[in-house]
Scaffold this active site. Structure first.
Site, PDB file in Angstrom:
ATOM      1  N   ARG A  12       0.866  -1.196   0.000  1.00 41.73           N
ATOM      2  CA  ARG A  12       0.000   0.000   0.000  1.00 41.73           C
ATOM      3  C   ARG A  12       0.897   1.238   0.000  1.00 41.73           C
ATOM      4  O   ARG A  12       1.147   1.828  -1.037  1.00 41.73           O
ATOM      5  CB  ARG A  12      -0.966  -0.029   1.207  1.00 41.73           C
ATOM      6  N   ARG A 132      -9.835   0.149  11.654  1.00 38.85           N
ATOM      7  CA  ARG A 132      -8.968   1.133  12.277  1.00 38.85           C
ATOM      8  C   ARG A 132      -9.317   2.500  11.728  1.00 38.85           C
ATOM      9  O   ARG A 132      -9.556   2.648  10.531  1.00 38.85           O
ATOM     10  CB  ARG A 132      -7.509   0.836  11.945  1.00 38.85           C
ATOM     11  N   HIS A 290      39.323  -3.016  16.396  1.00 38.13           N
ATOM     12  CA  HIS A 290      38.010  -3.661  16.309  1.00 38.13           C
ATOM     13  C   HIS A 290      38.161  -5.124  15.897  1.00 38.13           C
ATOM     14  O   HIS A 290      37.553  -6.019  16.492  1.00 38.13           O
ATOM     15  CB  HIS A 290      37.136  -2.939  15.274  1.00 38.13           C
TER      16      HIS A 290
HETATM   17  C1  HCA Z   1      -0.948   9.195   2.761  1.00 45.18           C
HETATM   18  C2  HCA Z   1      -1.716   8.417   3.784  1.00 45.18           C
HETATM   19  C3  HCA Z   1      -0.888   7.824   4.876  1.00 45.18           C
HETATM   20  C4  HCA Z   1      -1.877   7.107   5.773  1.00 45.18           C
HETATM   21  C5  HCA Z   1      -1.355   6.613   7.066  1.00 45.18           C
HETATM   22  C6  HCA Z   1      -2.355   5.848   7.872  1.00 45.18           C
HETATM   23  C7  HCA Z   1      -0.138   8.906   5.667  1.00 45.18           C
HETATM   24  O1  HCA Z   1      -0.764  10.379   2.967  1.00 45.18           O
HETATM   25  O2  HCA Z   1      -0.551   8.617   1.741  1.00 45.18           O
HETATM   26  O3  HCA Z   1      -3.299   5.320   7.328  1.00 45.18           O
HETATM   27  O4  HCA Z   1      -2.159   5.770   9.089  1.00 45.18           O
HETATM   28  O5  HCA Z   1       1.071   8.909   5.675  1.00 45.18           O
HETATM   29  O6  HCA Z   1      -0.824   9.742   6.254  1.00 45.18           O
HETATM   30  O7  HCA Z   1       0.064   6.945   4.349  1.00 45.18           O
HETATM   31 CU    CU Z   2       2.068   7.286   4.721  1.00 48.00          CU
END
Ligand code: HCA
Ligand code: CU
Length: 380
Positions: A12, A132, A290
Site C-alpha cells: 500500500r 482502524r 576492532h
Molecule cells: C498518505 C496516507 C498515509 C496514511 C497513514 C495511515 C499517511 O498520505 O498517503 O493510514 O495511518 O502517511 O498519512 O500513508
Molecule cells: Cu504514509
C-alpha cells in the site's frame, strides 16, 4: 514495548514509492514472503484506486495467508462499500485532520469528519470486519480536536486508532508525548505510521511503542511516498535488541534479506550500503583494534548477531588500518601456516602497499601467498 504487531504496508504505502509498479504476480510473491516472515497484517492499496487494484486485493485475500489482510481506504462510505466486498479481514480508514489538509485537500470540518467516521466505522463493524480509524497528518492537527475525535470513535468500538506522521515532521519526544496522551484517552489499540523525511522513522516507531502504541506500520526497505516510512528491517534491528525473545520467536529473521532483495528488484533499487542488517558493510569490521576484539569475542563491537539473520560477519584485512590479528585469521582461511612473527611481517607489507593505493582482497591475498612462498624458497 515487548509485544508489538506489524502492519506491513509495502503493498500500500510501498506502492506510493516513486519507482513502484507491482503486477499481480509480484504482489502475490511479496504477500507470501511477508506472511512467511511472520508479519501480523498485510495492508493493500484501496480497491477503489483502480479496477486492477480491486482484483489484486481479492486475489491476495484468496491466498489463505496467516496474516490478516487489510485494505486502506478514505473515510468515505463509497470506498468502504467497495472494500468490504473484497474479502479482506479489515479496513484501515483514514482522513486528514490537520488544517493544511482540511483547508487545502478535502475541505471538511471536524464535525463532518466525526459524523462520517462513526458512520463508516459502524458500517464496517456491521459487516463483521476489523476497523482502524486514523488521522492523516496527526502531528500538525489540533490536539484537542484530535483527542475528541479519537474518543468518539473509541466509544463506537473502533478496533484501533491510528497516528500518522504523514509529512515526517515529528521528533521522537513529540511522538512519545502524543501517543502517551492518546493512551490515556482511548481504550482501543493504537497504530502508528511514520514517514522518514527527517530520518526519525525508526526512532519514532520505537518511542510510540514505549508510550503504549500496539501496532507499527512498516514497508520493506522503507519504500513509500517521498523517502518512505519505517523500514521493516530497521525496525527488526531496533526491536531484536530491545525484545530479543519476542522478536526471534515471532519473526523469521533469516528471511529478511531475501524479502528485501525481492522488493529491491521489483522496484529497481539497490539495498543502501548502510542499511541496518543487510547493508553490504553492516557486519564488516575494519580497524585493527576492532578486528582483534571481534575475533576474540564478537559482542565487543556487535550489538546484532549476524547469525540471527542467516548472515556472516566479515573482518576486513585489506587496508592500512588492519592489524596482524585479522591477517592471521586470513592466513588460516587460506590454509597457510605462519608464526606470529611472520604474520606481523606480512601485515607490514600489506599496510605498506595500502599506504600507496586502495587495495582489494585479492591484493592482500597475493601479498600473503607470495610472502608464504618466499619463506619456503629461502636458500638453506
Ligand atoms: C498518505 C496516507 C498515509 C496514511 C497513514 C495511515 C499517511 O498520505 O498517503 O493510514 O495511518 O502517511 O498519512 O500513508
Ligand atoms: Cu504514509
Amino acid at each position: 514495548v515487548d509485544k508489538f504487531k506489524i502492519i506491513e504496508s509495502t503493498l500500500r504505502e510501498g506502492e506510493q514509492f516513486a519507482n513502484a509498479y507491482f503486477d499481480t504476480e509480484t504482489k502475490i510473491k511479496i504477500a507470501k514472503a511477508l506472511d512467511a516472515f511472520g508479519v501480523d497484517y498485510i495492508e493493500l492499496t484501496s480497491p477503489a484506486a483502480s479496477e486492477q487494484s480491486r482484483r489484486d486485493c481479492e486475489a491476495i485475500c484468496k491466498l489463505g495467508l496467516k496474516a490478516k489482510i487489510l485494505t486502506h481506504v478514505r473515510c468515505d462510505m463509497r470506498d468502504a462499500k467497495i472494500a468490504v466486498e473484497t474479502g479482506v479481514d479489515g479496513l484501515d480508514v483514514v482522513i486528514g485532520t490537520s488544517s493544511f489538509l482540511r483547508e487545502h485537500s478535502h475541505g471538511k470540518d471536524m464535525a463532518y469528519i466525526e459524523k462520517t467516521a462513526i458512520e463508516v466505522i459502524e458500517y464496517i463493524k456491521s459487516k463483521g470486519l476489523e476497523v482502524r480509524f486514523s488521522s492523516e497528518d496527526s502531528f500538525r492537527s489540533d490536539l484537542v480536536d484530535l483527542l475528541s475525535l479519537y474518543r468518539a470513535v473509541d466509544k463506537v468500538g473502533v478496533h484501533r486508532v491510528g497516528i500518522a506522521d504523514t509529512v515526517g515532521c515529528a521528533s521522537p519526544r513529540q511522538v512519545y508525548d502524543l501517543v502517551r496522551t492518546l493512551r490515556g484517552v482511548v481504550s482501543c489499540d493504537i497504530e502508528t505510521h511514520f514517514h522518514n523525511d527527517t530520518g526519525c522513522s525508526i526512532a519514532n516507531a520505537y518511542c510510540a511503542l514505549e508510550a503504549g502504541a500496539t501496532h507499527i506500520d512498516t514497508s520493506v526497505l522503507g519504500i513509500g511516498e517521498r523517502n518512505g516510512i519505517t523500514p521493516l528491517g530497521g525496525l527488526m534491528a531496533r526491536m531484536v535488541v530491545t525484545a530479543p525473545e519476542y522478536v526471534k520467536s515471532k519473526y523469521k529473521l533469516h528471511m529478511l534479506k531475501e524479502i528485501e532483495d525481492l522488493v529491491a528488484e521489483a522496484v529497481e533499487v539497490n539495498t543502501p550500503f548502510n542499511n541496518p542488517i543487510t547493508g553490504f558493510c553492516a557486519f564488516t569490521h575494519k580497524a585493527g583494534i576492532h578486528a582483534k576484539a571481534i575475533l576474540n569475542n564478537p559482542s565487543t563491537y556487535e550489538i546484532l548477531n549476524p547469525a540471527d539473520f542467516g548472515l556472516t560477519r566479515y573482518v576486513h584485512f585489506a587496508s592500512r588500518l588492519t592489524g596482524w590479528n585479522a591477517v592471521k585469521t586470513r592466513v588460516g582461511q587460506l590454509g597457510l601456516e605462519m608464526t606470529d612473527d611472520q604474520v606481523k611481517e606480512v601485515t607490514a607489507k600489506i599496510k605498506a602497499l595500502a599506504d600507496v593505493r586502495p587495495i582489494a582482497i585479492d591484493d592482500a591475498d597475493s601479498i600473503i601467498r607470495s610472502f608464504h612462498l618466499s619463506l619456503h624458497e629461502q636458500p638453506h
